[in-house]
Structures are given as structure tokens and as C-alpha cells.
Design an enzyme around this catalytic site. Structure first.
Site, PDB file in Angstrom:
ATOM      1  N   ASP A  92      -7.313  -0.956   4.178  1.00  0.00           N
ATOM      2  CA  ASP A  92      -6.848  -2.162   3.499  1.00  0.00           C
ATOM      3  C   ASP A  92      -6.866  -3.428   4.352  1.00  0.00           C
ATOM      4  O   ASP A  92      -6.282  -4.434   3.985  1.00  0.00           O
ATOM      5  CB  ASP A  92      -5.482  -1.954   2.827  1.00  0.00           C
ATOM      6  CG  ASP A  92      -4.463  -1.372   3.773  1.00  0.00           C
ATOM      7  OD1 ASP A  92      -4.613  -1.570   4.972  1.00  0.00           O
ATOM      8  OD2 ASP A  92      -3.520  -0.722   3.279  1.00  0.00           O
ATOM      9  N   ASP A  94       0.891  -1.142   0.000  1.00  0.00           N
ATOM     10  CA  ASP A  94       0.000   0.000   0.000  1.00  0.00           C
ATOM     11  C   ASP A  94       0.943   1.209   0.000  1.00  0.00           C
ATOM     12  O   ASP A  94       2.087   1.091   0.408  1.00  0.00           O
ATOM     13  CB  ASP A  94      -0.826  -0.061   1.280  1.00  0.00           C
ATOM     14  CG  ASP A  94      -1.664   1.172   1.481  1.00  0.00           C
ATOM     15  OD1 ASP A  94      -2.370   1.540   0.540  1.00  0.00           O
ATOM     16  OD2 ASP A  94      -1.601   1.752   2.570  1.00  0.00           O
TER      17      ASP A  94
HETATM   18  P1  ADP Z   1      -3.772   4.650  -0.175  1.00  0.00           P
HETATM   19  O1  ADP Z   1      -4.186   3.575  -1.060  1.00  0.00           O
HETATM   20  O2  ADP Z   1      -2.660   5.459  -0.760  1.00  0.00           O
HETATM   21  O3  ADP Z   1      -3.464   4.206   1.212  1.00  0.00           O
HETATM   22  P2  ADP Z   1      -6.520   5.496   0.471  1.00  0.00           P
HETATM   23  O4  ADP Z   1      -7.195   4.326  -0.148  1.00  0.00           O
HETATM   24  O5  ADP Z   1      -6.545   5.575   1.957  1.00  0.00           O
HETATM   25  O6  ADP Z   1      -5.020   5.685  -0.067  1.00  0.00           O
HETATM   26  O7  ADP Z   1      -7.177   6.819  -0.102  1.00  0.00           O
HETATM   27  C1  ADP Z   1      -7.222   7.038  -1.506  1.00  0.00           C
HETATM   28  C2  ADP Z   1      -7.574   8.448  -1.873  1.00  0.00           C
HETATM   29  O8  ADP Z   1      -8.858   8.794  -1.374  1.00  0.00           O
HETATM   30  C3  ADP Z   1      -6.644   9.494  -1.302  1.00  0.00           C
HETATM   31  O9  ADP Z   1      -5.520   9.699  -2.103  1.00  0.00           O
HETATM   32  C4  ADP Z   1      -7.541  10.724  -1.271  1.00  0.00           C
HETATM   33  O10 ADP Z   1      -7.591  11.320  -2.531  1.00  0.00           O
HETATM   34  C5  ADP Z   1      -8.903  10.142  -0.957  1.00  0.00           C
HETATM   35  N1  ADP Z   1      -9.179  10.174   0.477  1.00  0.00           N
HETATM   36  C6  ADP Z   1      -9.256   9.133   1.313  1.00  0.00           C
HETATM   37  N2  ADP Z   1      -9.549   9.516   2.568  1.00  0.00           N
HETATM   38  C7  ADP Z   1      -9.608  10.855   2.535  1.00  0.00           C
HETATM   39  C8  ADP Z   1      -9.847  11.885   3.521  1.00  0.00           C
HETATM   40  N3  ADP Z   1     -10.058  11.588   4.807  1.00  0.00           N
HETATM   41  N4  ADP Z   1      -9.862  13.171   3.106  1.00  0.00           N
HETATM   42  C9  ADP Z   1      -9.657  13.468   1.828  1.00  0.00           C
HETATM   43  N5  ADP Z   1      -9.411  12.579   0.859  1.00  0.00           N
HETATM   44  C10 ADP Z   1      -9.398  11.284   1.197  1.00  0.00           C
HETATM   45 MG    MG Z   2      -3.438   3.326   3.178  1.00  0.00          MG
END
Ligand code: ADP
Ligand code: MG
Length: 636
Positions: A533, A335
């Protein structure tokens, strides 16, 4: 040694001394001159019986009990039958007596058993010492005085005082004081960590220099220490395939050798191929060599040692089956946020729409994010300098992989990526900066966006290099972030494949696709911080979670937990796993090889019982010493 082992050892020493004395009187002919022949044979029979019973009465009783319970086939049984059989050879007066061998079999078997029990105790103890992180008390201030109370009785939110030299009993936040924390017991990291007001402290660390006041954030039972101890205690329940195989093998093997020994003792003399006494002796020798204790003990001990060794590096492995799987990992899926990057985002720019104050955009975003634990939310709140009044916020909602929405001062605020905007029919402006873009709308009107960038962990590039060097073919990064951000990070780290803009469920599908493509017994590990995840952690062959920053759900769902969140620990964990498997197989091959050789010699009558008993005990000891190597790991 514990008390029981000391008694046991003393019993063995007394038996050995008597045994030696009887050997002397027998060999020097004293017995013969005192009792004449054949009286000397009966005298030595009686004399050898003394050390035999002193050393072995427990084993005989155990064998008898197992026969009564209808489950006779174990080592106690093999040894009892073989040694009693040797004594019974006195019934063949025309052959040499074999009482000495009978007593020797039992004596050396006991020596081996004692050694085993010592080795197992030793490795248990060193794991316990490594894991000696359980605090006995917490200092709570009552009426201006410090009182030591049971940590289990401290409610979250209580302020506790930790003096230099004491262990942090419960997770919490520093409210006052500056100090250095020794985290070695948890993370294997030898450099102390500096903490001051506002810092999170986890239980199990040792406070080194200053007095700290800490407001606890969790009850004792949910603190890091309790969770780790629970994981380690449960680890032995999840057995590796190799381990189960050995247990099953022993269950089939022992009856088979017992029957073969019987056949060897009975069939040839019935067929007129020689004297009964000869063949019975070969059958007994056969029984002694075939004892499977070297395997039965050394294989679990190796896994146990491997788990202990890993824990010294700050890597918690939840069972020996995961150690076995780790050794075969050839694809590692990461991730991004919180795993390869620190999860702390810097605000790069705020781009308001014409006529909007940038501070307004940031303020709205920080308010809307005030209930989220996502690293993005935490970073946005940190970047906002004003106060956040939670009273003003209602109906906060998080859509994983998209963003958040909340009512702030009765205005509906949404903060998130393109997907969130598209879903709610809001318009947005693209940005040409590379970074994660947080679009902000208020009551459906677009007010601008915030560009944030996360920082790659300092050991992330090394982690990928080490994994490739360890023979991992594919390092894949999955992220919900934008393509350009993902590609920039991947290029810097040397990641082989990237998939961006994934929703949590897309990550599961992606991992399933990769799993389906695995061949030749290769295994897939997924590494994540558990924010969005946890399902993927469960789905992968081996789920690896970041322990310090990761969510509780991730630590639950994962099979391996990295206490200090450093991705470079993955390659180290694989090294420990492979070393353990190597040692396990060395022991299996060595023990079986030597035994088969002596068995073959016994069957044709070349090996005698002396060789058999030394073969058996010697092999067991070497295998155990080899197994104990699993615990030694280089820290680097
Ligand atoms: P990663 O796979 O990099 O761990 P996430 O799945 O947690 O990322 O989140 C994916 C995307 O969703 C982020 O890059 C962001 O654009 C958006 N996102 C998720 N949670 C938030 C939040 N709390 N505030 C704003 N945007 C969010
Ligand atoms: Mg993450």
C-alpha cells in the site's frame, strides 16, 4: 545557555547597569548642576549612548549590512531606526529629550532577542535529548576480545555484543541472551520489552538486564536510529501553510509599517496639524510596536515543539505541514493486515483434497512462500514445523493482492486466493470457515486449502473509539482479504465502512474516490503497513505508516510514522496536532491584537515609547512561553 548567549547576557547586564546609573544621575539633577543647561542635555546624550552601543552595536551593524545588501526591512532595521530617531530628537531643543527611550528600546529589544534565542535553543535541546538515541560505538568480538568500533563500519551479518546499559547501535536479530529492552526513546512506551534468542531488536533501544549477542541485519545507515534522525533533521524543511504565511506576511508587513511610520511623522506636521517633534515621536513609537518578532519566532517554535512532543509519544511527523493537515483530518482509512491486525496469522485449519496428506499441503505452501515478506508468508512458514530448503526453490514470484507461485522440486506450486486461482484457470473449493483462505495447487492440480486468521491488535477497537471521539466522521477499512473476514473485523472494531477483495490499485482508486468526496477542508489520512500500500500512502493527504513492522518503502512514502505500530497513536497524534494549531492561532491573534491596539494609541499620541517597547518585548515573551507548551504532551 551556550557561551555566545552568556557573553550576550553579560553585555546586556553591563548595559542595563550603566543605563540605570545614567538615569539616576540625570533624574537627581546631578548632570544639570555639573554641566548647567543646555550642557546637561549633551552630557546625557553622550552618557546614554554608552549603554546603547554596548547592547546594540551588533544590531546596528546588522541593519547597516542589510541596507547595503538592498534588503533592509527586518526587525534590526525597525529597532535601529526607532532608537536612532529617539536620540536624534536632541535636534529639537525645545522638546523634552528622548535619549533614555532610545537606549531603552535597544536594551529591551536585546533582552527579548536573548530570551528568544534561549527558548529556541532550549526546545532544540530537548528534541535532541528525546532524540538522543544515536549510539557512539558497537562492540564487536575480535580474537576473543571485545572491541569498540564505529557502528558505521559494522557490516550486516556481524555479531555484536550489547551489554546492559548500552544502546542497541544497529538493527539485528538476537542470537544469544535474554534481556529487557527499554524502547521509551523510540515508542514512548514505558513497559520494557522482553527479548530472547530469535527476537528482532531495533537500534535506539537501551538494553537493560542481560548481555545480548545480536547478528546485525542492516548497515548502520539503514538502521532505525539513522532513519529516525534523518527524518527529524529534515522535518523543518517542510513548512506548514501557516508558517509560510507568517514569513510572507512579515515580508510585506515591515515595509508597510515603515512607510506608515514615515507618513505619520511627516504628513500631519506638513499639514500644519502640530509640532514636528510630536509627530516624529509618534512615528518612532509606531515603529517600535510594529516589530513582528513575536510572530516570526513563536509560530515556527510552536510547530517545532509539536513535532518534538509527538516524537516523545513515538510518533514521527515529517514536517509541520503534516501536523497542520493532521489537525483537520475527518476521514481515516485503514489497511487491515498489519495495521488493525497484528499481521501474525494463526493456521485455523488445513483442508486437503481427498487422498492428499495435510502436511504435504502445508509443506508445499511454506516452500512456495519462502521468499515472500508478506505477513501471510511469514505466518505460513512459522506454522510449518519442518525444514525449508531454499535450494529446492526456483522462480519464486509474488503477485500482490493475489498470492505467490514458485517451483518447488521442479513442481509448480501456487498459493493464493480465489483471484489467483481464477487467473491461472485452476479450480478450487470454497470453505465455510470464516478466515483468509490460501488455495494451493501443484502443477495446476488443486491439492487443498489452508484457512488462516489474523489477530486484531489489542488497541485497535480503542483506536477507532478515540478517533470518533476526536471528531473523525468516517473510519474506513480497505483490504485485499475476503468480504466475510473484513466484515467480521469491522464489526468488532466499530469501523464505519468496509471494502474487501481490493487489489493494490483498487485501494488507490478507493482512496481517490473518498478524497473527491471530502468537503469543508476535511482531510483524509491513510494508515498502512506499506506491504502493497505504499502508493496509497503517498496519495492520501496524510500517509501514516507502521514503523516497526512496516517496510522501508512505507516509511519512505509516509508523512507520519508510528514507531510502535499501535493504531491508537493516531488519535494522540491528532490531539498534538490540534493543540499545536490552537497555540499557533492564539499567538497570532494575541500578538496582532496587542500590537494593533498600541499602534492605534501611538497614532493618536497616547502611547509613548516606553509602553511601545514593553508591549513589544512582553508580547514576544508571552508568545514564546505559549509556544513552548506545544512540547508538553501527556503520555498515556
Ligand atoms: P491487506 O489489504 O489486508 O493488507 P493484501 O493486499 O496484502 O492484504 O493481500 C490481499 C490478499 O491477497 C490476501 O488476503 C491473500 O488472500 C492474498 N495474498 C497476498 N499475498 C499473499 C501471499 N504471500 N501468499 C498468499 N496469499 C497472498
Ligand atoms: Mg497490508
Amino acid at each position: 545557555m551556550n557561551k555566545k548567549q552568556i557573553k550576550w547576557r553579560n553585555r546586556i547586564i553591563i548595559a542595563l547597569v550603566i543605563f540605570a546609573a545614567v538615569m539616576v544621575v540625570e533624574e537627581t539633577g546631578l548632570l544639570a548642576s555639573a554641566f548647567g543647561t543646555p550642557g546637561d542635555v549633551y552630557a546625557s546624550f553622550a552618557l546614554f549612548l554608552v549603554p546603547y552601543l554596548i547592547a546594540g552595536y551588533k544590531t546596528l551593524l546588522e541593519a547597516a549590512r542589510n541596507i547595503r545588501l538592498g534588503d533592509p526591512f527586518d526587525e534590526a532595521f525597525l529597532m535601529s531606526v526607532a532608537s536612532l530617531g529617539a536620540f536624534a530628537m536632541v535636534l529639537f531643543p525645545e522638546t523634552e529629550p528622548h535619549m533614555a527611550e532610545g537606549a531603552a528600546v535597544m536594551l529591551f529589544y536585546q533582552v527579548g532577542e536573548l530570551f528568544q534565542s534561549y527558548a529556541v535553543g532550549q526546545s532544540r535541546k530537548s528534541i535532541a535529548a528525546m532524540m538522543d538515541i544515536a549510539p557512539d560505538y558497537a562492540n564487536v568480538e575480535r580474537n576473543g576480545e571485545l572491541e569498540q568500533v564505529d557502528p558505521a563500519e559494522v557490516a550486516p551479518g556481524t555479531v555484536i555484543v550489547i551489554k546492559p546499559g548500552e544502546r542497541v547501535p544497529i538493527d539485528g536479530v538476537v542470537t544469544d541472551g535474554v534481556s529487557q529492552l527499554d524502547t521509551a526513546a523510540l515508542t514512548g512506551e514505558s513497559v520494557p520489552r522482553h527479548v530472547e534468542t530469535g527476537a528482532d531488536v531495533i537500534s535506539g533501544c537501551v538494553n537493560m538486564t542481560g548481555v545480548l549477542r545480536v547478528r546485525t541485519t542492516k548497515p548502520f545507515g539503514e538502521s532505525t536510529v539513522s532513519r529516525i534522525l534523518e527524518l527529524v533533521e529534515n522535518a523543518s524543511e517542510k513548512k506548514a501553510r501557516t508558517e509560510n504565511f507568517i514569513t510572507r506576511f512579515a515580508r510585506v508587513y515591515t515595509p508597510v509599517v515603515t512607510l506608515s511610520a514615515l507618513a505619520l511623522a511627516v504628513i500631519p506636521p506638513l499639514a500644519g496639524m502640530g509640532a514636528w517633534s510630536d509627530w516624529i515621536l509618534r512615528g518612532l513609537t509606531f515603529l517600535v510596536v510594529s516589530c513582528p518578532c513575536a510572530l516570526v519566532i513563536s509560530v515556527p517554535l510552536s510547530f517545532f515543539g509539536g513535532i518534538g512532543g509527538a516524537s516523545r509519544l513515538g510518533i514521527l511527523v515529517k514536517g509541520s505541514n503534516y501536523l497542520e493537515l493532521l489537525a483537520h483530518v475527518d476521514t481515516v482509512v485503514f489497511d487491515k493486515t498489519g495495521t488493525l491486525t497484528s499481521g501474525t496469522f494463526n493456521v485455523v485449519a488445513v483442508h486437503p483434497e481427498a487422498g492428499v496428506d495435510p502436511d504435504y499441503v502445508l509443506s508445499m505452501a511454506a516452500h512456495a512462500e519462502s521468499f515472500s515478506d508478506h505477513p501471510i508468508a511469514i505466518s505460513v512458514r512459522a506454522a510449518y514445523s519442518g525444514e525449508i530448503d531454499r535450494e529446492k526453490i526456483a522462480g519464486a514470484r509474488e503477485e500482490s493482492g493475489h498470492g505467490v507461485s514458485a517451483r518447488v522440486n521442479e513442481h509448480l506450486v501456487m498459493v493464493g486466493n480465489d483471484k489467483l486461482m481464477a487467473e491461472h484457470g485452476a479450480s478450487w473449493h470454497d470453505c465455510d470457515l470464516t478466515g483468509t483462505i490460501l488455495h494451493v495447487t501443484v502443477d495446476g492440480a488443486y491439492v487443498g486449502h489452508i484457512v488462516i486468521a489474523d489477530v486484531v491488535k489489542d488497541d485497535a477497537a480503542q483506536a477507532i473509539t478515540d478517533l470518533h471521539a476526536a471528531g473523525v466522521h468516517r473510519c474506513v477499512m480497505l483490504t485485499g482479504d475476503r468480504q466475510d473476514v473484513a466484515e467480521a473485523v469491522a464489526a468488532r472494531l466499530g469501523i464505519d465502512e468496509v471494502r474487501a477483495q481490493l487489489l493494490p490499485q483498487d485501494k488507490v482508486a478507493e482512496v481517490e474516490r473518498l478524497l473527491a468526496g471530502e468537503k469543508d477542508g476535511g482531510r483524509l489520512a491513510f494508515v498502512g503497513d506499506g506491504i502493497n500500500d505504499a502508493p496509497v500512502l503517498t496519495r492520501a493527504d496524510v500517509g501514516i505508516a507502521m514503523g516497526a513492522m512496516g517496510s522501508d518503502a512505507a516509511i519512505e512514502a509516509a508523512d507520519v510514522v508510528l514507531m510502535d505500530d499501535r493504531p491508537s497513536k493516531i488519535a494522540q497524534a491528532m490531539r498534538v496536532a490540534r493543540k499545536t494549531m490552537r497555540i499557533v492561532w492564539q499567538n497570532i491573534v494575541f500578538a496582532l491584537g496587542v500590537k494593533l491596539l498600541i499602534l492605534a494609541l501611538a497614532a493618536v499620541g497616547i502611547a509613548n515609547m516606553w509602553l511601545a517597547v514593553f508591549g513589544d518585548v512582553g508580547v514576544a515573551m508571552i508568545a514564546i512561553l505559549n509556544a513552548m507548551r506545544c512540547m508538553r504532551v501527556e503520555k498515556n
